[in-house]
Structure formats: structure tokens, C-alpha cells
Design a protein around this motif. Structure first.
Motif, PDB file in Angstrom:
ATOM      1  N   GLY A  15       0.944  -1.125   0.113  1.00 29.06           N
ATOM      2  CA  GLY A  15      -0.043   0.086   0.157  1.00 29.06           C
ATOM      3  C   GLY A  15       0.778   1.579  -0.044  1.00 29.06           C
ATOM      4  N   GLY A  16       0.226   2.238  -0.255  1.00 23.78           N
ATOM      5  CA  GLY A  16       0.747   3.777  -0.220  1.00 23.78           C
ATOM      6  C   GLY A  16       1.980   3.965  -1.413  1.00 23.78           C
ATOM      7  N   PHE A  17       2.224   2.927  -2.020  1.00 18.50           N
ATOM      8  CA  PHE A  17       3.039   3.567  -3.206  1.00 18.50           C
ATOM      9  C   PHE A  17       2.579   3.424  -4.732  1.00 18.50           C
ATOM     10  N   ASN A  18       1.163   3.283  -4.406  1.00 18.16           N
ATOM     11  CA  ASN A  18       0.140   3.263  -5.671  1.00 18.16           C
ATOM     12  C   ASN A  18       0.355   4.132  -6.683  1.00 18.16           C
ATOM     13  N   VAL A  19       0.602   5.487  -6.226  1.00 20.45           N
ATOM     14  CA  VAL A  19       0.818   6.741  -6.954  1.00 20.45           C
ATOM     15  C   VAL A  19       2.167   6.643  -7.871  1.00 20.45           C
ATOM     16  N   ASP A  20       3.205   6.149  -7.190  1.00 17.03           N
ATOM     17  CA  ASP A  20       4.551   6.255  -7.669  1.00 17.03           C
ATOM     18  C   ASP A  20       4.468   5.062  -8.679  1.00 17.03           C
ATOM     19  N   LEU A  21       3.731   4.082  -8.453  1.00 18.57           N
ATOM     20  CA  LEU A  21       3.850   2.909  -9.389  1.00 18.57           C
ATOM     21  C   LEU A  21       3.007   3.409 -10.711  1.00 18.57           C
ATOM     22  N   PHE A  22       2.087   4.000 -10.519  1.00 23.61           N
ATOM     23  CA  PHE A  22       1.121   4.424 -11.597  1.00 23.61           C
ATOM     24  C   PHE A  22       1.984   5.453 -12.519  1.00 23.61           C
ATOM     25  N   SER A  23       2.682   6.206 -12.012  1.00 28.79           N
ATOM     26  CA  SER A  23       3.584   7.056 -12.793  1.00 28.79           C
ATOM     27  C   SER A  23       4.599   6.363 -13.671  1.00 28.79           C
ATOM     28  N   TYR A  24       5.010   5.151 -13.135  1.00 26.46           N
ATOM     29  CA  TYR A  24       5.840   4.296 -14.025  1.00 26.46           C
ATOM     30  C   TYR A  24       5.078   3.810 -15.356  1.00 26.46           C
ATOM     31  N   LEU A  25       3.860   3.441 -14.867  1.00 24.43           N
ATOM     32  CA  LEU A  25       2.910   2.834 -15.916  1.00 24.43           C
ATOM     33  C   LEU A  25       2.731   3.454 -17.108  1.00 24.43           C
ATOM     34  N   PHE A  26       2.773   4.865 -16.954  1.00 20.49           N
ATOM     35  CA  PHE A  26       2.505   5.919 -18.231  1.00 20.49           C
ATOM     36  C   PHE A  26       3.796   6.736 -18.339  1.00 20.49           C
ATOM     37  N   GLY A  27       4.751   6.605 -17.637  1.00 20.24           N
ATOM     38  CA  GLY A  27       6.028   7.293 -17.755  1.00 20.24           C
ATOM     39  C   GLY A  27       5.929   8.776 -17.892  1.00 20.24           C
ATOM     40  N   ASN A  28       7.168   9.154 -17.613  1.00 24.14           N
ATOM     41  CA  ASN A  28       6.982  11.052 -17.836  1.00 24.14           C
ATOM     42  C   ASN A  28       8.659  11.324 -18.457  1.00 24.14           C
ATOM     43  N   ILE A  29       8.524  11.457 -19.642  1.00 23.78           N
ATOM     44  CA  ILE A  29       9.879  11.642 -20.008  1.00 23.78           C
ATOM     45  C   ILE A  29      10.348  13.138 -19.827  1.00 23.78           C
ATOM     46  N   LEU A  30       9.654  14.065 -19.227  1.00 20.95           N
ATOM     47  CA  LEU A  30       9.904  15.418 -19.006  1.00 20.95           C
ATOM     48  C   LEU A  30      10.553  15.331 -17.474  1.00 20.95           C
ATOM     49  N   ALA A  31      10.518  14.212 -16.901  1.00 20.82           N
ATOM     50  CA  ALA A  31      10.914  14.102 -15.605  1.00 20.82           C
ATOM     51  C   ALA A  31      12.028  13.445 -15.361  1.00 20.82           C
ATOM     52  N   ILE A  32      12.861  13.240 -16.355  1.00 15.30           N
ATOM     53  CA  ILE A  32      13.868  12.280 -16.455  1.00 15.30           C
ATOM     54  C   ILE A  32      15.008  13.284 -15.759  1.00 15.30           C
ATOM     55  N   GLY A  33      15.716  12.412 -14.683  1.00 10.19           N
ATOM     56  CA  GLY A  33      16.873  13.268 -13.887  1.00 10.19           C
ATOM     57  C   GLY A  33      18.124  13.238 -14.775  1.00 10.19           C
ATOM     58  N   LEU A  90       4.148  19.136 -25.879  1.00  8.77           N
ATOM     59  CA  LEU A  90       4.179  20.605 -25.141  1.00  8.77           C
ATOM     60  C   LEU A  90       3.133  21.628 -25.659  1.00  8.77           C
ATOM     61  N   ALA A  91       3.411  21.702 -27.053  1.00 10.73           N
ATOM     62  CA  ALA A  91       2.467  22.652 -27.751  1.00 10.73           C
ATOM     63  C   ALA A  91       0.818  22.697 -27.301  1.00 10.73           C
ATOM     64  N   MET A  92       0.584  21.212 -27.136  1.00 17.53           N
ATOM     65  CA  MET A  92      -0.950  21.043 -27.253  1.00 17.53           C
ATOM     66  C   MET A  92      -1.394  20.410 -25.823  1.00 17.53           C
ATOM     67  N   ASN A  93      -0.287  20.559 -24.655  1.00 20.11           N
ATOM     68  CA  ASN A  93      -0.485  20.343 -23.317  1.00 20.11           C
ATOM     69  C   ASN A  93      -0.994  18.701 -23.331  1.00 20.11           C
ATOM     70  N   LEU A  94      -0.511  17.854 -24.038  1.00 19.69           N
ATOM     71  CA  LEU A  94      -0.868  16.322 -23.780  1.00 19.69           C
ATOM     72  C   LEU A  94       0.241  15.489 -23.297  1.00 19.69           C
ATOM     73  N   PRO A  95      -0.313  14.150 -22.964  1.00 22.76           N
ATOM     74  CA  PRO A  95       0.845  13.505 -21.982  1.00 22.76           C
ATOM     75  C   PRO A  95       1.612  12.888 -23.253  1.00 22.76           C
ATOM     76  N   THR A  96       3.129  13.058 -22.703  1.00 24.53           N
ATOM     77  CA  THR A  96       4.138  12.954 -23.765  1.00 24.53           C
ATOM     78  C   THR A  96       4.399  11.653 -24.458  1.00 24.53           C
ATOM     79  N   GLY A  97       4.202  10.695 -23.424  1.00 22.87           N
ATOM     80  CA  GLY A  97       4.349   9.118 -23.802  1.00 22.87           C
ATOM     81  C   GLY A  97       3.442   8.778 -24.837  1.00 22.87           C
ATOM     82  N   ALA A  98       2.126   9.058 -24.492  1.00 25.88           N
ATOM     83  CA  ALA A  98       1.059   8.725 -25.255  1.00 25.88           C
ATOM     84  C   ALA A  98       1.301   9.475 -26.626  1.00 25.88           C
TER      85      ALA A  98
END
Lengths: 276, 250
Positions: free
Chosen positions: A112-130, A240-248
Motif C-alpha cells: 500500500g502507499g506507493f500506488n501513485v508512484d507505481l502508476f507514474s511508471y505505468l504511463f512514464g514521464n519523459i519530461l521528469a527524467i533526471g 508541449l504545444a498541445m498540453n498532452l501526455p508526452t508518452g502517449a
């Protein structure tokens, strides 16, 4: 904001650099996997990645460090199941894939508790790459691409006709193992670009786009690489231009390129038929 | 003393406990042209795969160029045309030149790179097989006969000392078949290439091959054509008609 102005931001630069390298990786490996009718391994290993991310979050270890060895191990499991357990490739992928996803769901439920983190990996976020993730991705991408380049003709021969490749003295068993390990690394690295759910799209779509147009094997690799690069760069800017999820958006750009290539091939065939 | 290219000694092979080959022994000398014949399911393709190390033999010994097949590394000496043309993926992106070039890899060291100088060799074999005009065509767009010639070119491009061809003429028209057999005969006579040709075409094989290897799970006959044609035992075994079909062109 002008699109080019986005380039001054570090997170955009990292997204483009990391995304481009991973696009090159996925597109070249994708051609090989699609032609060997093993393309769904990307999907299977993505599900294992889900389980391994859950494991990493469960033990509070950076998920990439857990995912790379675990997914590599499972990729070998798929290969061994295909060779030893008298299973077809798709069935072996199904076995390992369901194990991965069930493991991930169980861990998420127990902890429990890390569901939010896990879902962020499910859909990815290329703009958050460190920065560290970018360095790891670029370094591993260079290693994988170098291996593909060095064994290019061996891989080509084995992909076309495995039996003939063996009689040419090519160690096909070793090469098969290397290819599934490279696929495992690629799948884990792609997780940040498009997310676990869409990884197989990055492996399959540029490859099938190339197969619509290419005459030769090298052409197929080149077209696939160009399609993947265009979709990542285009996808980042469109999102970025259309404010859409990047991965999709990257995946949809890939899909549009495939449709265009398909339409072009059909039109070319009709024109040839009309001429003759 | 003639050089032994292939030595097969008391070979046994079973698949799922069903015997496929039993106690097969023979040896092929350099420069021989051997016709490997037998009915469907007689073990011809299995024998070829065992000779090439593509399957592991249960019992017995196989030596290629004097080396045990498990240690054999001199693949540049071997040219091979597999049987399964139907398994060729029609959507595979590869030109005729690219596929023929793959036949050169066995003679190269890591990283196996096809050099510009190899182009001349590839052009030569395309010319020999009459497929120069389709050199830049995608293999999937070719007819079955043309694809077969491309794969034959791939097997021959390295000028191997041993050429093993599994049903090479199945997709060729009679004219192309005759021309192909003449090329093989030339290779045997000019380059002293040893040839093993698996075929169902028992009517034609007698015209070109100088040895006949007949198997049906066991080795039924191995020897020269004269010996086969004059043998009463072979007449009793195969019938006078089969023997006549094989012998009338020899």
C-alpha cells in the motif's frame, strides 16, 4: 511560447537526448524482433518491469537498479522456456509476463502507499527524467547500439535463416541470449520515455513502419531509426504545444507515421500495377 | 590416397524415442558427387543436419574434413542450401545481393564485415546463376525458382570445398534444373568441389552424380552407379523399374 524556446530548459534537453537514444535502441532492436516474430517480448518484459518497479518501491531501492537485473533474468527465462519447456515464444512470454504483473499487483496490495508512484511508471514521464537517469540511459544505449553494430551481419544472417547462420559458424545460441538481454535493458530504459504500458509500441511501430518502405535490411534499420527519432522529437514538441501526455503523444506520432508509410506503399503498389 | 571429406561411423539418431537413423556408416571422398535419395521420411534431411552439426547424434561418430563435428570450426569450407524455402518470410526486407553476401560470412573473422572488394565475388556468382538482373530486387518479390537460385548463390559464393544441397531443384523449371546441374558438374570437375545432393528426382540424379547413397532409416546402398545398376540385390530391393529409371541416364 515558441517551440524552439523550450530547448533552453534542462528538462526538455534531457528528454530529447534520452528519448533520442532510446528511440534508436528500440527501433533497431524492434526490426530484429519483429522479423523474428518475437516482438511481443517487449510487452512481456514490460509487465515484468512493472513487477520489478513494485519490488524496488517496496524495498525503497531506486527502481531502475532492481529492474535492470530482474528483467534481464526474466528475459533469459523466456528464452529457456522456449528452448527447453517445448513452448512457443508467445506462450513463454505469456508465462513470464503474467508472473511479473501478478507479482507487481501483489506487492502493491501488500505494501500500500506507493500506488501513485507505481502508476507514474505505468504511463512514464519523459519530461521528469533526471540527470543520473539520462547518463545511465545514454551510456547503456551506446553499449547496446555498439553490440548491434559489431554483430550486425551475424544478426542479419540469423534473423533471415538461423540454420544457415549456424552453418556459417555463427554462435546463434549466444547471439540469441545477447539479443534477449539487450531487449531487457532496452525495455527498462524505455519505461521513462513512454511508460510500461506503451513500451512495446516503441519497439514495434517504427519497425513495422520501416517494413512498409524498405527494400534491404540496412534500409529497414535506417528507416526504423528515422521514424523512431521523428516520433520522439515530434511527440515531445507536440505534447508541449498541445498540453498532452508526452508518452502517449510519442506513440500516436509513431502510429501516424506507420499509417502514412502504409498508405504510401499501397499507392506505390497500385501505381506499379497500373503501369504494368 | 583419397582425402576423406565426410566420415560417418555407426550413426544412430532417434527423435522422441522413435529411431530415425540406425547404424549408418559411409564416407565421402574429395571431389565426389553423391546423390542422397530415399522415400519421404527416410531420414535424408536428418542425416544432412547431423553432418552439419545442426542436430546432435545419439550414437556414432561424424567427422568433417577429419575433425569431429562437435569440434568442427572450418565452416568456410562448407556451403549449405536448406530445404525449407517455404519458410522464407515474404516480407523480409533484403535484396538479392544482401542475401548472397551472407554466404561470405563463414570465411570472415569478427566483426564479419562485407567489404567493397566482396562485390566482385558476389557479382561473379550472380552471373554464374543468371540472376544479375535481379541483384537489387527484394527477395520476397521473386518467384519460387528465382528465390531458390538466390539461396543456391548464397551457398556457392564462398567457393566451398563441400556443397550440401537439400532438394535444390524442387522449385526450378526443367530448363533451369538442367542448367543448375551443369553448374554443379562444372564445380565438381573444375574446383574439385565435393557435392551431396538430396533429391527425389531419381530420374535425373544418375546423369550427374557419380555415387548414390540410398537410405530408408538404414543405409540401403552406397556406391558407384555401375555397381548399383548391376546389382541383383538392388533389383530385388527396389524393383527393376526404379533401378531402370536411375540407371537409364547413366
Amino acid at each position: 511560447m515558441e517551440l524552439l524556446e523550450y530547448l533552453q530548459y534542462g528538462f526538455i534537453q534531457r528528454a530529447l537526448i534520452c528519448g533520442s537514444f532510446i528511440a534508436l535502441l528500440c527501433s533497431t532492436l524492434g526490426v530484429i524482433l519483429v522479423l523474428r516474430r518475437f516482438s511481443l517480448i517487449g510487452d512481456g518484459l514490460a509487465h515484468v518491469t512493472f513487477g520489478s518497479v513494485a519490488l524496488g518501491l517496496f524495498f525503497r531501492v531506486y527502481p531502475l537498479y532492481v529492474s535492470i537485473p530482474l528483467v534481464m533474468l526474466c528475459s533469459l527465462g523466456i528464452l529457456k522456456l522456449t528452448q527447453r519447456a517445448r513452448l512457443y515464444g508467445d506462450a513463454a512470454i505469456g508465462v513470464v509476463s503474467s508472473f511479473g504483473i501478478a507479482g507487481g499487483v501483489l506487492l502493491a496490495s501488500v505494501a500500500g502507499g506507493f500506488n501513485v508512484d507505481l502508476f507514474s511508471y505505468l504511463f512514464g514521464n519523459i519530461l521528469a527524467i533526471g540527470q543520473v537517469e539520462m547518463y545511465i540511459s545514454v551510456a547503456l544505449s551506446i553499449v547496446v547500439l555498439a553490440v548491434i553494430l559489431l554483430f550486425f551481419n551475424d544478426i542479419f544472417s540469423m534473423t533471415f535463416d538461423e540454420e544457415f547462420a549456424r552453418v556459417s559458424g555463427i554462435g546463434t545460441e549466444r547471439l540469441n541470449t545477447t539479443l534477449v538481454l539487450l531487449t531487457a535493458v532496452t525495455v527498462v530504459l524505455s519505461m521513462n520515455v513512454v511508460g510500461i504500458m506503451l513500451i512495446s509500441a516503441l519497439l514495434i511501430l517504427p519497425a513495422v513502419t520501416a517494413l512498409q518502405l524498405a527494400k534491404g535490411f540496412k534500409d529497414a534499420m535506417l528507416i526504423s531509426a528515422c521514424a523512431a527519432l521523428a516520433s520522439v522529437v515530434g511527440g515531445v514538441f507536440i505534447s508541449l504545444a498541445m498540453n498532452l501526455p508526452t508518452g502517449a503523444t510519442i506513440v500516436m506520432t509513431n502510429f501516424l507515421l506507420f499509417l502514412t508509410a502504409f498508405a504510401f506503399r499501397v499507392a506505390r503498389q497500385r501505381s506499379h500495377a497500373a503501369k504494368s | 590416397m583419397p582425402v576423406k571429406i565426410i566420415e560417418v561411423d555407426h550413426l544412430h539418431f532417434s527423435y522422441n524415442s522413435i529411431p530415425v537413423l540406425e547404424d549408418v556408416s559411409f564416407c565421402v571422398e574429395a571431389g565426389s558427387f553423391v546423390g542422397l535419395v530415399g522415400p519421404n521420411g527416410s531420414g535424408k534431411t536428418t542425416l544432412v543436419k547431423l553432418i552439419l552439426g545442426l542436430a546432435t547424434c545419439g550414437r556414432g561418430v561424424i567427422r568433417l574434413f577429419g575433425q569431429d563435428i562437435s569440434d568442427f570450426r572450418l565452416w568456410a569450407k562448407v556451403g549449405y542450401l536448406p530445404q525449407s524455402l517455404s519458410a522464407l518470410n515474404p516480407y523480409f526486407p533484403s535484396t538479392v545481393r544482401e542475401i548472397v553476401a551472407l554466404g561470405l560470412l563463414s570465411g570472415k573473422r569478427f566483426p564479419r564485415i562485407i567489404a567493397r572488394s566482396d562485390k566482385r565475388v558476389i557479382d561473379g556468382v550472380l552471373d554464374l546463376l543468371g540472376i544479375t538482373s535481379i541483384g537489387d530486387t527484394r527477395v520476397g518479390e521473386l518467384s519460387g525458382g528465382q528465390q531458390q537460385r538466390v539461396l543456391i548463390a548464397r551457398a556457392m559464393v564462398n567457393e566451398p570445398a563441400l556443397l550440401i544441397l537439400d532438394e535444390p531443384t524442387a522449385a526450378l523449371d526443367p530448363e533451369a534444373r538442367e542448367s543448375f546441374f551443369s553448374i554443379l558438374k562444372n564445380l565438381q570437375e573444375i574446383r574439385n568441389t565435393s557435392i551431396i545432393l538430396v533429391t527425389h528426382d531419381i530420374g535425373s540424379i544418375g546423369k550427374y552424380a557419380d555415387h548414390l547413397l540410398w537410405i530408408d532409416r538404414k543405409l540401403l546402398f552406397y556406391g558407384g552407379f555401375d555397381e548399383f545398376c548391376q546389382s541383383d540385390r538392388m533389383t530385388r530391393l527396389f524393383g527393376a523399374d526404379s533401378q531402370h529409371i536411375i540407371c537409364h541416364r547413366h
